[in-house]
Scaffold this active site. Sequence first.
Site, short mmCIF file in Angstrom:
data_model
loop_
_atom_site.label_atom_id
_atom_site.label_comp_id
_atom_site.label_asym_id
_atom_site.label_seq_id
_atom_site.Cartn_x
_atom_site.Cartn_y
_atom_site.Cartn_z
N GLY A 34 0.81 -1.21 0.00
CA GLY A 34 0.00 0.00 0.00
C GLY A 34 0.85 1.26 0.00
N THR A 35 1.92 1.25 0.77
CA THR A 35 2.76 2.45 0.86
C THR A 35 3.40 2.77 -0.49
OG1 THR A 35 3.19 2.18 3.21
CG2 THR A 35 4.82 3.42 1.96
N SER A 164 -3.99 -3.03 -0.47
CA SER A 164 -2.91 -3.83 0.10
C SER A 164 -3.39 -5.26 0.36
CB SER A 164 -2.48 -3.17 1.40
OG SER A 164 -1.59 -4.00 2.09
N ALA A 165 -2.53 -6.24 0.06
CA ALA A 165 -2.95 -7.65 0.16
C ALA A 165 -3.12 -8.11 1.60
CB ALA A 165 -1.93 -8.53 -0.56
N HIS A 166 -2.17 -7.71 2.47
CA HIS A 166 -2.21 -8.32 3.81
C HIS A 166 -3.40 -7.88 4.64
CE1 HIS A 166 -0.21 -4.58 5.24
NE2 HIS A 166 -0.80 -4.89 6.36
N CYS A 291 2.45 6.02 24.61
CA CYS A 291 3.44 5.09 25.13
C CYS A 291 3.73 3.95 24.16
CB CYS A 291 2.97 4.51 26.45
SG CYS A 291 2.64 5.77 27.65
#
Lengths: 353, 206
Positions: A34-35, A164-166, A291
């Site tokens: 995707g990125t 995106s595939a994942h 955090c």
Amino acid sequence: MGGSSISEEIEGFKKIIADTINTTASEIHFTTGGTSANNIAIKGFLSENAGRGTHIIISVIDYPDLLANAAFFEKSGFTVTYLQADRDGFVDLKQLQQAITSDTILFITTLVNHTVGTIQPIEKIKNILSKADHKIAVMVDACEAYGRIPIDVNSMGIDLMSISAHKIHGPQGVGALYKRKGIVIGPIKHGVARIDSFETGGINIASIAGFAKAVQLAFSDFKKHTEKIRELSDYLLSSIESKIPDTMLNGPRGLLRAPHNINVSFDYIEGEAIMVMMDLNGISVATGSACASQGLKANYVLMALGRNHEQSHGSIKFTLSRYNTKTEINIAVDKLKEIVQELRNRSPLYNKE
Amino acid sequence: MQYSQKVLDHFMNPHIVGKIENPDAVATEGSPACGDQVSIYLKVEHETQIISDIKFQSYGCASNIATASIITDLAKGKTLEEAKKVTWKEAADALDGLPPVKMHCSVLAVDTLRKAIKNYELKNNLSTLDKFSKETVLEELKKVIYPKVGEDIITLKMVKYVGFDNGVVIIDLDIPKFDKYRDNVAEEIKEHLEHYQEIKDIKITM
């Protein structure tokens, strides 16, 4: 397998994806995720079309890829309008209307928000953009949306889109860019064009095949799958709200929210502690707490939606899939209830007189 | 986040969490906005100055809870003088280490313990309020941890200049421009200083 049969296979894989978003195989380009698709789309489009204008519109709650790309172009002389969002995570359409100038060439959005699951009103956005007297391209990050809500690039007026595939149970490291015919983007990754001039160089055909298989499985009974996920997330939310006091849903309630996302803030306690305890009990969740973040900052999406620091630190994101079961939800909520109570018992904020 | 087994043990099963009714002293440090707050309650044997009972409450992440737990373990049974000397590094070591980004939790736990002891001393006329000076600012800066390496900004020589004039603290920091912890370090400095009444303004350049 020879080169030509591989090409045929790839065409077949493209067709599988194209059919799910109402387009043709020639408008699908495989990427390393995707990125990469986001970078190819934004950098490729803006560098190629800067002669037509140098103004882009995006929102403050978009996915980090998109914001980082916008900031990159801002630094090199583009003007960027950052739309605000309301408390449920919808971008400000009035501000959008006012932001459009003759110099605007690209509108960027995250179709389903990655933090709170808000589905942006893309048809309304399309209508607003179409009132301009010149073409403003629409770039959509659909990594959270694809496989979860129906996407029709034509009725939605999308020109560029990343998936995106994942996110749909496919392999890591593979994705795709949808590019509408007629939209011109320049190359940003110069090299040998194995399948196209965008994601150049060697390509991972095994991953692409896995991606295509994941698409087939996700879309084999899309309506049933997504209805099941929504039923589960509705059940998750109502269970949390009925069993655990002092919580707050982040993002919209009901159908304006993607079915797989539930994001809830728990008062008096901090999200990383909840996340680690859930993890040690075999349940994976995410948090908007500083955090647990890079740079130790409160989640920017939640802050933009008007949550305060405590609400952002105390937020937990649950992501559901069609493989989850009602039994798992029951176990997760029972554990969560115990964990929240335990952490509240330890908290000086909860025990104040 | 890679936590040691000891951190996870203390986080899952802290030894002496809770509240003491009618404590001899109590202190609360940190702030919910920053995502961590610790309260420590003390019972002190008057003659021997031994900490006979101690409990903590904590709002924060796993390491915040674990460090509050270990510090109360370490302080119990010690005299006030001994307990005062426990350092944040010793507390972190007792947990088999902390990730660098979490080292500030140990500082907060130690700070809260010392504040509780100070409150006991003030109440019993064993000590007086420290006079505020530039030294106070420096002491506070020693509690600001650079999350990338888990060491304080004074030891790391990241503080180039400290000035205090007419209620205004001026701090010049050496921190890379694209460091993702820039904002965090500046916020931490402000958090440590802004509760001093003597300070009207904090100017940080970097």
